[in-house]
Scaffold this motif. Structure first.
Motif, mmCIF file in Angstrom:
data_model
loop_
_atom_site.group_PDB
_atom_site.id
_atom_site.type_symbol
_atom_site.label_atom_id
_atom_site.label_comp_id
_atom_site.label_asym_id
_atom_site.label_seq_id
_atom_site.Cartn_x
_atom_site.Cartn_y
_atom_site.Cartn_z
ATOM 1 N N PHE A 1 -1.834 -1.373 -4.050
ATOM 2 C CA PHE A 1 -3.259 -1.152 -3.797
ATOM 3 C C PHE A 1 -3.495 0.358 -3.894
ATOM 4 O O PHE A 1 -3.723 1.035 -2.898
ATOM 5 C CB PHE A 1 -3.529 -1.658 -2.374
ATOM 6 C CG PHE A 1 -4.956 -1.705 -1.940
ATOM 7 C CD1 PHE A 1 -5.644 -2.908 -1.904
ATOM 8 C CD2 PHE A 1 -5.621 -0.565 -1.514
ATOM 9 C CE1 PHE A 1 -6.964 -2.959 -1.461
ATOM 10 C CE2 PHE A 1 -6.933 -0.609 -1.080
ATOM 11 C CZ PHE A 1 -7.604 -1.805 -1.055
ATOM 12 N N SER A 2 -3.352 0.934 -5.093
ATOM 13 C CA SER A 2 -3.455 2.398 -5.227
ATOM 14 C C SER A 2 -3.381 2.789 -6.701
ATOM 15 O O SER A 2 -2.888 2.023 -7.532
ATOM 16 C CB SER A 2 -2.291 3.082 -4.503
ATOM 17 O OG SER A 2 -1.060 2.715 -5.092
ATOM 18 N N VAL A 3 -3.833 4.016 -6.960
ATOM 19 C CA VAL A 3 -3.571 4.599 -8.276
ATOM 20 C C VAL A 3 -2.222 5.320 -8.258
ATOM 21 O O VAL A 3 -1.465 5.262 -9.220
ATOM 22 C CB VAL A 3 -4.716 5.543 -8.732
ATOM 23 C CG1 VAL A 3 -5.018 6.630 -7.722
ATOM 24 C CG2 VAL A 3 -4.396 6.201 -10.063
ATOM 25 N N GLY A 4 -1.936 6.002 -7.137
ATOM 26 C CA GLY A 4 -0.663 6.726 -7.035
ATOM 27 C C GLY A 4 0.477 5.746 -6.811
ATOM 28 O O GLY A 4 0.308 4.717 -6.151
ATOM 29 N N ARG B 1 -2.198 14.255 -3.369
ATOM 30 C CA ARG B 1 -1.171 13.933 -2.386
ATOM 31 C C ARG B 1 -0.873 15.193 -1.571
ATOM 32 O O ARG B 1 -0.718 16.288 -2.125
ATOM 33 C CB ARG B 1 0.116 13.473 -3.073
ATOM 34 C CG ARG B 1 0.032 12.078 -3.662
ATOM 35 C CD ARG B 1 -0.052 11.005 -2.573
ATOM 36 N NE ARG B 1 -0.099 9.665 -3.117
ATOM 37 C CZ ARG B 1 -1.219 8.980 -3.387
ATOM 38 N NH1 ARG B 1 -2.408 9.520 -3.159
ATOM 39 N NH2 ARG B 1 -1.147 7.750 -3.870
ATOM 40 N N LEU C 1 -11.084 3.361 -8.894
ATOM 41 C CA LEU C 1 -11.407 4.321 -7.827
ATOM 42 C C LEU C 1 -11.799 5.699 -8.346
ATOM 43 O O LEU C 1 -12.115 6.603 -7.562
ATOM 44 C CB LEU C 1 -10.242 4.429 -6.833
ATOM 45 C CG LEU C 1 -8.819 4.534 -7.351
ATOM 46 C CD1 LEU C 1 -8.601 5.700 -8.245
ATOM 47 C CD2 LEU C 1 -7.841 4.528 -6.214
ATOM 48 N N SER D 1 -11.019 6.947 -1.797
ATOM 49 C CA SER D 1 -11.426 5.699 -2.463
ATOM 50 C C SER D 1 -12.305 4.827 -1.568
ATOM 51 O O SER D 1 -12.606 3.676 -1.921
ATOM 52 C CB SER D 1 -10.182 4.908 -2.901
ATOM 53 O OG SER D 1 -9.423 4.506 -1.776
ATOM 54 N N HIS E 1 -7.982 10.941 4.315
ATOM 55 C CA HIS E 1 -7.658 10.195 3.082
ATOM 56 C C HIS E 1 -8.679 9.070 2.825
ATOM 57 O O HIS E 1 -8.312 7.889 2.814
ATOM 58 C CB HIS E 1 -6.233 9.634 3.158
ATOM 59 C CG HIS E 1 -5.644 9.367 1.807
ATOM 60 N ND1 HIS E 1 -4.302 9.445 1.551
ATOM 61 C CD2 HIS E 1 -6.217 9.002 0.624
ATOM 62 C CE1 HIS E 1 -4.068 9.131 0.286
ATOM 63 N NE2 HIS E 1 -5.225 8.864 -0.300
ATOM 64 N N ARG F 1 -13.332 -0.286 -2.795
ATOM 65 C CA ARG F 1 -12.290 -0.996 -2.044
ATOM 66 C C ARG F 1 -12.276 -2.497 -2.387
ATOM 67 O O ARG F 1 -11.209 -3.113 -2.437
ATOM 68 C CB ARG F 1 -12.465 -0.754 -0.552
ATOM 69 C CG ARG F 1 -12.032 0.658 -0.124
ATOM 70 C CD ARG F 1 -10.522 0.807 -0.182
ATOM 71 N NE ARG F 1 -10.081 2.181 -0.029
ATOM 72 C CZ ARG F 1 -9.991 2.833 1.134
ATOM 73 N NH1 ARG F 1 -10.335 2.244 2.256
ATOM 74 N NH2 ARG F 1 -9.564 4.072 1.169
ATOM 75 N N MET G 1 -10.524 -2.549 -5.703
ATOM 76 C CA MET G 1 -9.077 -2.296 -5.575
ATOM 77 C C MET G 1 -8.362 -3.536 -5.039
ATOM 78 O O MET G 1 -7.277 -3.898 -5.503
ATOM 79 C CB MET G 1 -8.808 -1.115 -4.630
ATOM 80 C CG MET G 1 -9.134 0.241 -5.215
ATOM 81 S SD MET G 1 -8.961 1.556 -3.984
ATOM 82 C CE MET G 1 -7.174 1.823 -3.994
ATOM 83 N N MET H 1 0.841 -1.197 0.000
ATOM 84 C CA MET H 1 0.000 0.000 0.000
ATOM 85 C C MET H 1 0.879 1.252 0.000
ATOM 86 O O MET H 1 2.084 1.173 0.095
ATOM 87 C CB MET H 1 -0.840 0.054 1.281
ATOM 88 C CG MET H 1 -1.374 -1.245 1.770
ATOM 89 S SD MET H 1 -3.094 -1.404 1.429
ATOM 90 C CE MET H 1 -3.733 0.087 2.094
ATOM 91 N N LEU H 2 0.198 2.397 0.006
ATOM 92 C CA LEU H 2 0.904 3.676 -0.010
ATOM 93 C C LEU H 2 1.902 3.856 1.116
ATOM 94 O O LEU H 2 2.947 4.472 0.942
ATOM 95 C CB LEU H 2 -0.121 4.806 0.180
ATOM 96 C CG LEU H 2 -1.038 5.104 -0.968
ATOM 97 C CD1 LEU H 2 -1.879 6.317 -0.632
ATOM 98 C CD2 LEU H 2 -0.214 5.349 -2.213
#
Ligand code: 8YV
Length: 334
Positions: free
Chosen positions: A74-77, A250, A100, A302, A299, A308, A311, A51-52
């Protein structure tokens, strides 16, 4: 062996467990994965699902060893991932850039309205039992309106375009956007908004133009050395006094100290943030929390059930595809 740095939703867990050839080593807590646990357990892993908050850097890749084939985020970023380090080692990177979009775009709209209509401040008054003693005058508790607004997007990818799509029925008058190619049309037109714009939609020539002409500024770009503190004291100085800033991307794209000062000096009307520098470590006495015109959420962009689940299953599918040498649902071009 695969290392998974979170508890997953059942659907995703079952996808992984259905592969009997896998040894799954998992951080079984809803607290962020401990770095030393990760460095210790990643040894010999062929895949990592992370994860992030899990920095995927040279140290981690080295700790894993040469058999590591895939990282699924587990993210777009992907600013927590050192892409160069992956590329150098021929490691594939999966991510979740599409599932998301709607959830985050919905939250952007919510934050615009919260900031313009002083939602946080108003809820605070009710929660403090102050409603009955609130003075009333036609111009008390008022804010700017979205109808007629020029909306400026810093970054104009899927989430920004999905946000614009939602804002058109509110009656906005114009959209301006800035991508890394200032003044140039966006590369992708995800919803046909650029081909047949319902409101004038133009690339801004510079950040100065976007800051000074927008009634709503939405931060939707990825974090990189070139976007860190893109919204800083100079940017706020150029913004309209009745403008609001929304950040769903972000935290470090916005200089928090400069934002606090801009709110205190009333250089802008308000802010709606889903992200902030140094999250989640925001102590109760942080100056941003003293700003009545700033709504700060933890945050949750999503955080819809459907998103979720998607994702989690997509991350698991990306991980399995990477291990099997198949096409991922979504893979970053390194
Ligand atoms: C987080 C996000 O992944 O996808 C991203 O880049 O910022 C969020 O969707 C999510 O909150 C889990 O940390």
């Amino acid at each position: 062996k695969v290392v998974v740095t979170r508890n997953l939703i059942d659907e995703a867990q079952q996808l992984l467990e259905a592969d009997n050839s896998l040894e799954i080593v998992q951080w079984k807590s809803d607290q962020p994965c401990d770095r030393s646990w990760l460095l210790e357990n990643v040894k010999g892993a062929s895949g990592i699902l992370l994860m992030l908050s899990d920095k995927c850097d040279d140290e981690l890749l080295q700790a894993a060893g040469e058999q590591l084939k895939v990282v699924a985020s587990f993210s777009v970023g992907t600013d927590h991932v050192d892409r160069e380090a992956l590329k150098k080692r021929n490691i594939r990177l999966g991510y979740t850039p599409t599932c998301l979009t709607d959830a985050v775009a919905d939250l952007s709209v919510m934050l615009i309205l919260m900031a313009q209509r002083r939602g946080g401040e108003a809820m605070g008054k009710v929660a403090m039992g102050e409603w009955s003693s609130m003075p009333w005058h036609p111009l008390l508790m008022v804010g700017p309106q979205i109808r007629g607004a020029t909306v400026g997007f810093l970054g104009f990818g899927r989430i920004a375009q999905a946000t614009l799509k939602r804002l058109i029925p509110f009656g906005i008058s114009r959209a301006l956007y800035l991508t890394s190619r200032a003044g140039q049309p966006a590369k992708d037109d995800h919803y046909g908004l650029l081909k047949e714009p319902s409101v004038p939609t133009e690339p801004a020539k510079s950040w100065e133009e976007l800051a000074s002409e927008s009634d709503v500024v939405i931060v939707g770009c990825s974090l990189s050395p070139s976007t860190k503190h893109l919204v800083n004291a100079d940017f706020f100085a150029k913004m309209k006094k009745l403008a609001v800033l929304v950040n769903i991307a972000r935290g470090p794209v916005v200089d928090t100290n400069a934002l606090v000062e801009a709110l205190e000096k009333e250089e802008i009307f308000g802010a709606g943030l889903d992200v902030i520098e140094n999250e989640p470590n925001i102590p109760a006495d942080h100056p941003i929390l003293k700003q009545p015109r700033c709504v700060l959420l933890p945050h949750i962009g999503s955080a819809t059930i459907d998103t979720r689940v998607d994702m989690a299953t997509e991350s698991a599918r990306n991980l399995l595809a990477g291990l099997r040498g198949e096409a991922m649902v979504n893979e970053v071009e390194l």
